[in-house]
Scaffold this active site. Structure first.
Site, PDB file in Angstrom:
ATOM      1  CG  ASN A 174      40.850  -5.683  24.931  1.00 32.81           C
ATOM      2  OD1 ASN A 174      40.998  -7.291  25.008  1.00 32.81           O
ATOM      3  ND2 ASN A 174      41.039  -5.128  23.895  1.00 32.81           N
ATOM      4  CE  LYS A 193      44.689  -4.747  25.823  1.00 34.01           C
ATOM      5  NZ  LYS A 193      45.535  -4.076  25.688  1.00 34.01           N
ATOM      6  CG  HIS A 220      42.941  -4.390  20.058  1.00 35.14           C
ATOM      7  ND1 HIS A 220      44.388  -4.698  19.977  1.00 35.14           N
ATOM      8  CD2 HIS A 220      42.362  -3.279  21.225  1.00 35.14           C
ATOM      9  CE1 HIS A 220      44.368  -3.964  21.393  1.00 35.14           C
ATOM     10  NE2 HIS A 220      43.192  -3.513  21.666  1.00 35.14           N
ATOM     11  CD  GLU A 276      47.248  -5.190  22.693  1.00 31.68           C
ATOM     12  OE1 GLU A 276      46.120  -6.155  23.001  1.00 31.68           O
ATOM     13  OE2 GLU A 276      47.454  -4.969  23.043  1.00 31.68           O
ATOM     14  CD  GLU A 319      42.100   0.406  22.050  1.00 28.67           C
ATOM     15  OE1 GLU A 319      41.762   0.076  22.939  1.00 28.67           O
ATOM     16  OE2 GLU A 319      42.515  -0.985  21.311  1.00 28.67           O
ATOM     17  N   GLY A 351      48.672   0.017  27.128  1.00 27.96           N
ATOM     18  CA  GLY A 351      49.301  -0.919  28.406  1.00 27.96           C
ATOM     19  C   GLY A 351      51.380  -0.176  28.452  1.00 27.96           C
ATOM     20  CB  SER A 368      47.091   4.063  29.978  1.00 24.30           C
ATOM     21  OG  SER A 368      48.125   3.385  29.892  1.00 24.30           O
TER      22      SER A 368
HETATM   23  P1  13P Z   1      46.067  -0.847  28.512  1.00 25.81           P
HETATM   24  O1  13P Z   1      43.866   0.536  29.024  1.00 25.81           O
HETATM   25  O2  13P Z   1      46.051  -1.443  28.936  1.00 25.81           O
HETATM   26  O3  13P Z   1      46.552   0.386  28.081  1.00 25.81           O
HETATM   27  O4  13P Z   1      45.163  -1.799  26.545  1.00 25.81           O
HETATM   28  C1  13P Z   1      44.291  -0.872  26.001  1.00 25.81           C
HETATM   29  C2  13P Z   1      43.465  -1.910  25.317  1.00 25.81           C
HETATM   30  O5  13P Z   1      44.156  -2.016  23.777  1.00 25.81           O
HETATM   31  C3  13P Z   1      42.229  -1.800  25.409  1.00 25.81           C
HETATM   32  O6  13P Z   1      41.152  -2.377  23.451  1.00 25.81           O
END
Ligand code: 13P
Length: 251
Positions: free
Chosen positions: A9, A11, A94, A96, A166, A172, A212
């Protein structure tokens, strides 16, 4: 046997040149699609360029979509539009998007149904906040998210979806859920599917862990009984790191 999935992903990262450089770097090195589904979920503006260049073992996904086919929704992109560009996957729900763009369990449900109708594979995200984890309410919270997300989704259609667990506190932050912790919640998600559908369906749906995930921890996560792959943010941006992750899935 559930075929593993490693989905990046991206982002809101990369320029066009960087996105193309990534595709050229990984295309020939991604393992056979029969052994692992390797997916890059990119910002919408890159999708056409990436689909045009995807090698036979790489697939491209979007990071969100609207739940209607068309309409006066400035800035939005529909499932039929994604499909018409050769996109195969779409991340839905997601954390976010839930946190910053009003994605709700209801909109997630509508989008899953629309994605399946449009022959896109939805990667459905669920996961709890730190607060919920500390209150020991994780399984109940995630169960409610899954039940709402899969309302009016038949067992046959559920098999066309992928779930990504997740935990929000692990995204992150460098804090990964321990493999045990991730596996326990993923087992709980499978139990919800078994209750709603049946054991056979629950045992066939791929459930990924995200938060992560890095080359350094992928092996221990994939060693768990119920973790079928990973949804990866930061570590999917670098070609070598992404390739290490997809190769870990075929060991
Ligand atoms: P990270 O791997 O950067 O922690 O992000 C996870 C994520 O949100 C994948 O959709």
């Amino acid at each position: 046997m559930r075929r593993p999935v490693i989905a990046g992903n991206w982002k809101m990262y990369k320029t066009r040149d960087e996105a193309l450089a990534f595709i050229y770097a990984v295309n020939q090195l991604v393992p056979d699609l029969e052994r692992v589904e390797s997916v890059i979920c990119a910002p919408a503006i890159f999708l056409r360029d990436l689909v045009k260049r995807e090698g036979e073992n790489l697939r491209i996904g979007a990071q969100t979509m609207h739940d209607l086919d068309e309409g006066a929704y400035t800035g939005e992109i529909s499932a039929v539009m994604l499909k018409s560009y050769g996109v195969d996957y779409v991340i839905i729900g997601h954390s976010e998007r839930r946190a910053y763009y009003n994605e709700t369990d209801e909109s997630v449900n509508k989008k899953i149904i629309k994605a399946i109708q449009s022959e896109l594979t939805p990667i459905v995200c669920v996961g709890e906040s730190l607060d919920i984890r500390e209150q020991k309410k994780t399984n109940g919270f995630v169960k409610a998210q899954v039940l709402k997300a899969y309302e009016n989704v038949t067992d046959i259609d559920a098999l066309k979806t992928i779930i990504a667990y997740e935990p929000i506190w692990a995204i992150g932050t460098g804090k990964t859920a321990t493999p045990d912790m991730a596996n326990d919640t993923i087992k709980a998600i499978r139990a919800v599917l078994a209750e709603k559908y049946d054991e056979q369906t629950a045992n066939k749906v791929r459930i990924l862990y995200g938060g992560s995930v890095k080359p350094a921890n992928i092996d221990s996560l994939l060693a768990e009984s119920d973790i079928d792959g990973a949804l990866v943010g930061g570590a999917s941006l670098d070609p070598d790191s992404f390739l290490t992750l997809v190769k870990a899935a075929i060991k």
